[in-house]
Design an enzyme around this catalytic site. Structure first.
Site, PDB file in Angstrom:
ATOM      1  N   THR A  17      87.371  21.082  10.010  1.00  0.00           N
ATOM      2  CA  THR A  17      86.353  20.834   8.980  1.00  0.00           C
ATOM      3  C   THR A  17      85.649  22.133   8.619  1.00  0.00           C
ATOM      4  O   THR A  17      85.450  22.446   7.447  1.00  0.00           O
ATOM      5  CB  THR A  17      85.310  19.819   9.505  1.00  0.00           C
ATOM      6  OG1 THR A  17      85.988  18.605   9.815  1.00  0.00           O
ATOM      7  CG2 THR A  17      84.227  19.555   8.482  1.00  0.00           C
TER       8      THR A  17
ATOM      9  N   SER B  48      84.508  15.651  14.008  1.00  0.00           N
ATOM     10  CA  SER B  48      83.605  14.588  13.558  1.00  0.00           C
ATOM     11  C   SER B  48      83.848  14.279  12.083  1.00  0.00           C
ATOM     12  O   SER B  48      84.518  15.044  11.381  1.00  0.00           O
ATOM     13  CB  SER B  48      82.151  15.051  13.756  1.00  0.00           C
ATOM     14  OG  SER B  48      81.924  16.221  12.994  1.00  0.00           O
TER      15      SER B  48
ATOM     16  N   GLY C 101      72.434  18.447   3.567  1.00  0.00           N
ATOM     17  CA  GLY C 101      71.689  18.044   2.377  1.00  0.00           C
ATOM     18  C   GLY C 101      70.957  19.208   1.733  1.00  0.00           C
ATOM     19  O   GLY C 101      70.983  19.375   0.515  1.00  0.00           O
ATOM     20  N   LEU C 102      70.321  20.041   2.563  1.00  0.00           N
ATOM     21  CA  LEU C 102      69.533  21.150   2.005  1.00  0.00           C
ATOM     22  C   LEU C 102      70.438  22.264   1.489  1.00  0.00           C
ATOM     23  O   LEU C 102      70.146  22.891   0.469  1.00  0.00           O
ATOM     24  CB  LEU C 102      68.558  21.681   3.060  1.00  0.00           C
ATOM     25  CG  LEU C 102      67.469  20.677   3.487  1.00  0.00           C
ATOM     26  CD1 LEU C 102      66.573  21.279   4.567  1.00  0.00           C
ATOM     27  CD2 LEU C 102      66.632  20.215   2.290  1.00  0.00           C
ATOM     28  N   GLU C 103      71.544  22.520   2.194  1.00  0.00           N
ATOM     29  CA  GLU C 103      72.447  23.587   1.724  1.00  0.00           C
ATOM     30  C   GLU C 103      73.127  23.184   0.420  1.00  0.00           C
ATOM     31  O   GLU C 103      73.090  23.930  -0.572  1.00  0.00           O
ATOM     32  CB  GLU C 103      73.489  23.908   2.798  1.00  0.00           C
ATOM     33  CG  GLU C 103      72.876  24.610   4.014  1.00  0.00           C
ATOM     34  CD  GLU C 103      73.880  24.963   5.105  1.00  0.00           C
ATOM     35  OE1 GLU C 103      75.092  24.847   4.879  1.00  0.00           O
ATOM     36  OE2 GLU C 103      73.433  25.366   6.202  1.00  0.00           O
TER      37      GLU C 103
ATOM     38  N   GLU D 224      64.490  11.785   2.150  1.00  0.00           N
ATOM     39  CA  GLU D 224      64.547  11.951   3.615  1.00  0.00           C
ATOM     40  C   GLU D 224      63.659  10.917   4.298  1.00  0.00           C
ATOM     41  O   GLU D 224      62.520  10.694   3.908  1.00  0.00           O
ATOM     42  CB  GLU D 224      64.108  13.387   3.969  1.00  0.00           C
ATOM     43  CG  GLU D 224      63.769  13.645   5.417  1.00  0.00           C
ATOM     44  CD  GLU D 224      64.928  13.442   6.394  1.00  0.00           C
ATOM     45  OE1 GLU D 224      66.012  13.971   6.144  1.00  0.00           O
ATOM     46  OE2 GLU D 224      64.730  12.739   7.397  1.00  0.00           O
TER      47      GLU D 224
ATOM     48  N   VAL E 138      65.917   4.654   2.351  1.00  0.00           N
ATOM     49  CA  VAL E 138      66.895   4.167   1.379  1.00  0.00           C
ATOM     50  C   VAL E 138      67.147   2.685   1.633  1.00  0.00           C
ATOM     51  O   VAL E 138      67.359   2.273   2.768  1.00  0.00           O
ATOM     52  CB  VAL E 138      68.218   4.959   1.534  1.00  0.00           C
ATOM     53  CG1 VAL E 138      69.323   4.331   0.709  1.00  0.00           C
ATOM     54  CG2 VAL E 138      68.007   6.413   1.147  1.00  0.00           C
TER      55      VAL E 138
ATOM     56  N   MET F  78      76.258  19.412  16.956  1.00  0.00           N
ATOM     57  CA  MET F  78      77.559  19.496  16.275  1.00  0.00           C
ATOM     58  C   MET F  78      77.621  20.811  15.517  1.00  0.00           C
ATOM     59  O   MET F  78      77.385  20.866  14.312  1.00  0.00           O
ATOM     60  CB  MET F  78      77.708  18.310  15.328  1.00  0.00           C
ATOM     61  CG  MET F  78      77.932  17.016  16.076  1.00  0.00           C
ATOM     62  SD  MET F  78      78.187  15.668  14.942  1.00  0.00           S
ATOM     63  CE  MET F  78      78.857  14.428  16.025  1.00  0.00           C
TER      64      MET F  78
ATOM     65  N   HIS G 195      64.150  51.258  10.962  1.00  0.00           N
ATOM     66  CA  HIS G 195      63.148  51.041   9.918  1.00  0.00           C
ATOM     67  C   HIS G 195      63.692  51.545   8.594  1.00  0.00           C
ATOM     68  O   HIS G 195      64.240  52.636   8.550  1.00  0.00           O
ATOM     69  CB  HIS G 195      61.857  51.806  10.240  1.00  0.00           C
ATOM     70  CG  HIS G 195      60.839  51.709   9.140  1.00  0.00           C
ATOM     71  ND1 HIS G 195      60.103  50.570   8.916  1.00  0.00           N
ATOM     72  CD2 HIS G 195      60.479  52.604   8.183  1.00  0.00           C
ATOM     73  CE1 HIS G 195      59.310  50.772   7.868  1.00  0.00           C
ATOM     74  NE2 HIS G 195      59.517  51.999   7.413  1.00  0.00           N
TER      75      HIS G 195
HETATM   76  P1  NAI Z   1      71.574  16.378  10.104  1.00  0.00           P
HETATM   77  O1  NAI Z   1      71.502  15.600  11.345  1.00  0.00           O
HETATM   78  O2  NAI Z   1      71.397  17.849  10.121  1.00  0.00           O
HETATM   79  O3  NAI Z   1      70.509  15.804   9.045  1.00  0.00           O
HETATM   80  C1  NAI Z   1      70.533  14.467   8.631  1.00  0.00           C
HETATM   81  C2  NAI Z   1      69.189  14.121   8.007  1.00  0.00           C
HETATM   82  O4  NAI Z   1      69.310  12.836   7.437  1.00  0.00           O
HETATM   83  C3  NAI Z   1      68.047  14.067   9.014  1.00  0.00           C
HETATM   84  O5  NAI Z   1      66.960  14.794   8.523  1.00  0.00           O
HETATM   85  C4  NAI Z   1      67.737  12.573   9.097  1.00  0.00           C
HETATM   86  O6  NAI Z   1      66.390  12.304   9.367  1.00  0.00           O
HETATM   87  C5  NAI Z   1      68.121  12.108   7.714  1.00  0.00           C
HETATM   88  N1  NAI Z   1      68.436  10.674   7.627  1.00  0.00           N
HETATM   89  C6  NAI Z   1      69.098   9.921   8.523  1.00  0.00           C
HETATM   90  N2  NAI Z   1      69.189   8.649   8.078  1.00  0.00           N
HETATM   91  C7  NAI Z   1      68.585   8.612   6.868  1.00  0.00           C
HETATM   92  C8  NAI Z   1      68.362   7.605   5.900  1.00  0.00           C
HETATM   93  N3  NAI Z   1      68.784   6.352   6.100  1.00  0.00           N
HETATM   94  N4  NAI Z   1      67.693   7.919   4.767  1.00  0.00           N
HETATM   95  C9  NAI Z   1      67.249   9.186   4.564  1.00  0.00           C
HETATM   96  N5  NAI Z   1      67.439  10.177   5.445  1.00  0.00           N
HETATM   97  C10 NAI Z   1      68.099   9.902   6.576  1.00  0.00           C
HETATM   98  O7  NAI Z   1      72.986  15.965   9.469  1.00  0.00           O
HETATM   99  P2  NAI Z   1      73.851  16.626   8.310  1.00  0.00           P
HETATM  100  O8  NAI Z   1      73.025  17.498   7.436  1.00  0.00           O
HETATM  101  O9  NAI Z   1      74.609  15.503   7.692  1.00  0.00           O
HETATM  102  O10 NAI Z   1      74.841  17.537   9.131  1.00  0.00           O
HETATM  103  C11 NAI Z   1      75.790  16.926  10.037  1.00  0.00           C
HETATM  104  C12 NAI Z   1      76.057  17.837  11.196  1.00  0.00           C
HETATM  105  O11 NAI Z   1      76.713  18.998  10.773  1.00  0.00           O
HETATM  106  C13 NAI Z   1      74.781  18.254  11.912  1.00  0.00           C
HETATM  107  O12 NAI Z   1      74.970  18.175  13.288  1.00  0.00           O
HETATM  108  C14 NAI Z   1      74.594  19.677  11.487  1.00  0.00           C
HETATM  109  O13 NAI Z   1      73.964  20.467  12.485  1.00  0.00           O
HETATM  110  C15 NAI Z   1      76.019  20.146  11.227  1.00  0.00           C
HETATM  111  N6  NAI Z   1      75.993  21.151  10.180  1.00  0.00           N
HETATM  112  C16 NAI Z   1      75.554  22.378  10.481  1.00  0.00           C
HETATM  113  C17 NAI Z   1      75.434  23.329   9.515  1.00  0.00           C
HETATM  114  C18 NAI Z   1      74.901  24.654   9.877  1.00  0.00           C
HETATM  115  O14 NAI Z   1      74.988  25.043  11.035  1.00  0.00           O
HETATM  116  N7  NAI Z   1      74.327  25.375   8.936  1.00  0.00           N
HETATM  117  C19 NAI Z   1      75.786  23.071   8.109  1.00  0.00           C
HETATM  118  C20 NAI Z   1      76.199  21.732   7.908  1.00  0.00           C
HETATM  119  C21 NAI Z   1      76.298  20.827   8.909  1.00  0.00           C
END
Ligand code: NAI
Length: 469
Positions: free
Chosen positions: A43, A147, A187-189, A205, A239, A321, A447
């Site tokens: 992935t 995953s 979501g933020l990215e 959120e 939601v 993850m 620096h």
């Molecule tokens: P995440 O666990 O980071 O965030 C999911 C968000 O969705 C949380 O803030 C949660 O409160 C919210 N949420 C859960 N149920 C909800 C609902 N019913 N309605 C509204 N909000 C709800 O999961 P994400 O962003 O999907 O990423 C998945 C995995 O992939 C994570 O473990 C993440 O760390 C990893 N990942 C890491 C990245 C990085 O290292 N930059 C980039 C993308 C993913």
């Protein structure tokens, strides 16, 4: 040993699996690597970390050229977007990287098999390829199947309007209105990418904070910056469902906040509420590999499953993850299987969200340390007082060091700011060697660099920051 028998068989060629295979081969184990995808990298390389970082980079350049260049004295002609060309560039990045990994793996003498693997015994696997089924035997097996996105029951994925990150990395046009569910990393990215490319983005959120898990001051700073960039953040919002929109391609997200019903019309709804371990079809039950209450493969502290010859690593087991966590686990297991001492330091795994500004953290947050009743000293330094940040227009954010009050040992670091993803590495290194805030503060930093903010935060732990009061 017959040609289809190995010392080690790895199922899943993501960063956990392919790194385990390479390390095992380096240590002299005959190794096979199986993945159902045509390309290696899982992935992360194919539809995750790498393509998203390519799009974040390209969309930031587009946004700068479009909105900031003129005020910086850079004259441009009419700026336009060729999305299909941008996607091709992103795809090229992915192709180059997965080819490179393929080359590394084959030069190490690892047998790569494209197919779907199912355990048929403690030391055997049936692989289904386009040529049929084949049994492969191995003294050891590593499960690294990764995953998949979590689906929300009221919002089932349809691949068209209600989508996961898989599709949101390859939209063929910029959605006029994008609703993102989940203000976590994905979501933020991806919300940032499409907002920069012109989408009207709303992030819904459940929790009261975006990027929850980081300290409150980090989350607040990030929320402020994202709102300034035009993202709408609907926090503490639940939601409840969706209904069809004005035409076939539109939907209206239904939600609830403080007892009030809300509706968010969208061309696309990106559901990014987490990922779950991918365990289906692996034949775990048949061979006796057990799962924990969260559906993850249960392992001991050596990542060994309930079946002695089978180990498991990465997103399929407990822990964050994150690709780099999976890589370290892959390395540790390969080393242990080759008779060495493999080890992962779970206390020092950095976590990054690649927004602008980026957020990065390692170790304990300030609030976690306080909840534990730990006596701490905290040093914080704003980027607005850092010369390089001023010179490059990236003054949003700060660095924060959380240290043990008595020993001064660094317990955690949180950074909000440009290049936080790179800056956090220094904190990780100090923590890995048991470093103190004083060690960080006395380390010479070039620096002008953003990294000086981290040094200053180290100084601020003992209230002697030079460039802030
Ligand atoms: P995440 O666990 O980071 O965030 C999911 C968000 O969705 C949380 O803030 C949660 O409160 C919210 N949420 C859960 N149920 C909800 C609902 N019913 N309605 C509204 N909000 C709800 O999961 P994400 O962003 O999907 O990423 C998945 C995995 O992939 C994570 O473990 C993440 O760390 C990893 N990942 C890491 C990245 C990085 O290292 N930059 C980039 C993308 C993913």
């Amino acid at each position: 040993m017959s040609s289809n028998s190995y010392d080690l068989l790895v199922i899943g060629a993501g960063p956990g699996g392919y790194v385990a295979a390479i390390r095992a081969a380096q240590l002299g184990l005959t190794t096979a690597l199986i993945d159902k995808r045509k390309t290696l990298g899982g992935t992360c390389l194919n539809i995750g970390c790498i393509p998203s970082k390519a799009l974040l980079h390209l969309s930031e350049q587009y946004h700068f050229t479009n909105h900031e260049a003129a005020s910086a004295g850079i004259k441009t002609g009419k700026v336009g977007l060729d999305l299909s060309k941008m996607m091709k560039r992103k795809d090229l990045v992915v192709t180059g990287l997965v080819k490179g990994v393929g080359m590394l793996v084959s030069k190490r003498g690892i047998t790569c098999i494209q197919g779907t693997a199912r355990l048929s015994g403690p030391t055997s696997v049936i692989v289904t390829t386009d040529k049929g089924n084949e049994e492969i035997n191995a003294t050891h097996i590593i499960l690294a199947a990764g995953s998949v996105p979590v689906e929300l029951p009221p919002l089932p994925f349809d691949g068209e309007t209600i989508v996961s990150s898989d599709e949101a990395l390859s939209f063929d046009r910029v959605p006029e209105k994008l609703v993102v569910v989940g203000a976590g990393a994905i979501g933020l990215e991806l919300g940032s990418v499409w907002s920069r490319l012109g989408s009207d983005v709303t992030v819904v959120e459940l929790l009261p904070r975006a990027a929850a898990g980081f300290d409150d001051d980090v989350c607040k700073g990030l929320e402020r910056a994202l709102r300034r960039q035009g993202l709408k953040l609907e926090l503490s919002t639940r939601v409840t469902g969706y209904k069809k929109g004005a035409n076939r391609r539109q939907a209206i997200l239904q939600a609830e906040k403080d007892g009030k019903r809300l509706e968010f019309p969208a061309d696309k709804i990106l559901v990014a509420v987490g990922r779950r371990p991918f365990t289906e079809g692996l034949g775990l039950e048949e061979v006796g590999v057990t799962l924990d209450e969260a559906g993850r493969v249960r392992t001991d502290e050596h990542l060994q499953t309930s079946v002695k010859s089978i180990h498991a690593i990465g997103d399929i087991v407990a822990g964050p993850m994150l690709a780099h966590k999976g890589e370290e686990e892959g390395t540790a297991v390969a080393e242990a299987l080759a008779g060495h001492a493999g080890h992962v330091n779970y206390d020092v795994i950095p976590n990054v969200i690649y927004t602008e500004p980026e957020v990065a953290g390692v170790g304990l947050t300030e609030s976690q340390a306080r909840e534990r009743g730990q006596a701490i000293s905290v040093g914080k330094f704003p980027l607005a007082a850092n010369g390089r940040a001023l010179a490059t227009g990236s003054t949003d954010g700060f660095a924060k060091v959380i240290a043990d009050k008595d020993s001064d040992r660094i317990l955690g670091v949180q950074i909000l700011g440009r290049n936080a993803s790179e800056l956090i590495a220094e904190a990780v290194a100090h923590m890995e060697y048991g470093g103190s805030a004083e060690d960080l503060a006395r380390t010479v930093h070039a620096h002008p660099t953003l990294s000086e903010a981290l040094k200053e935060a180290g100084l601020a732990v003992s209230k002697r920051s030079i460039h802030s009061l």
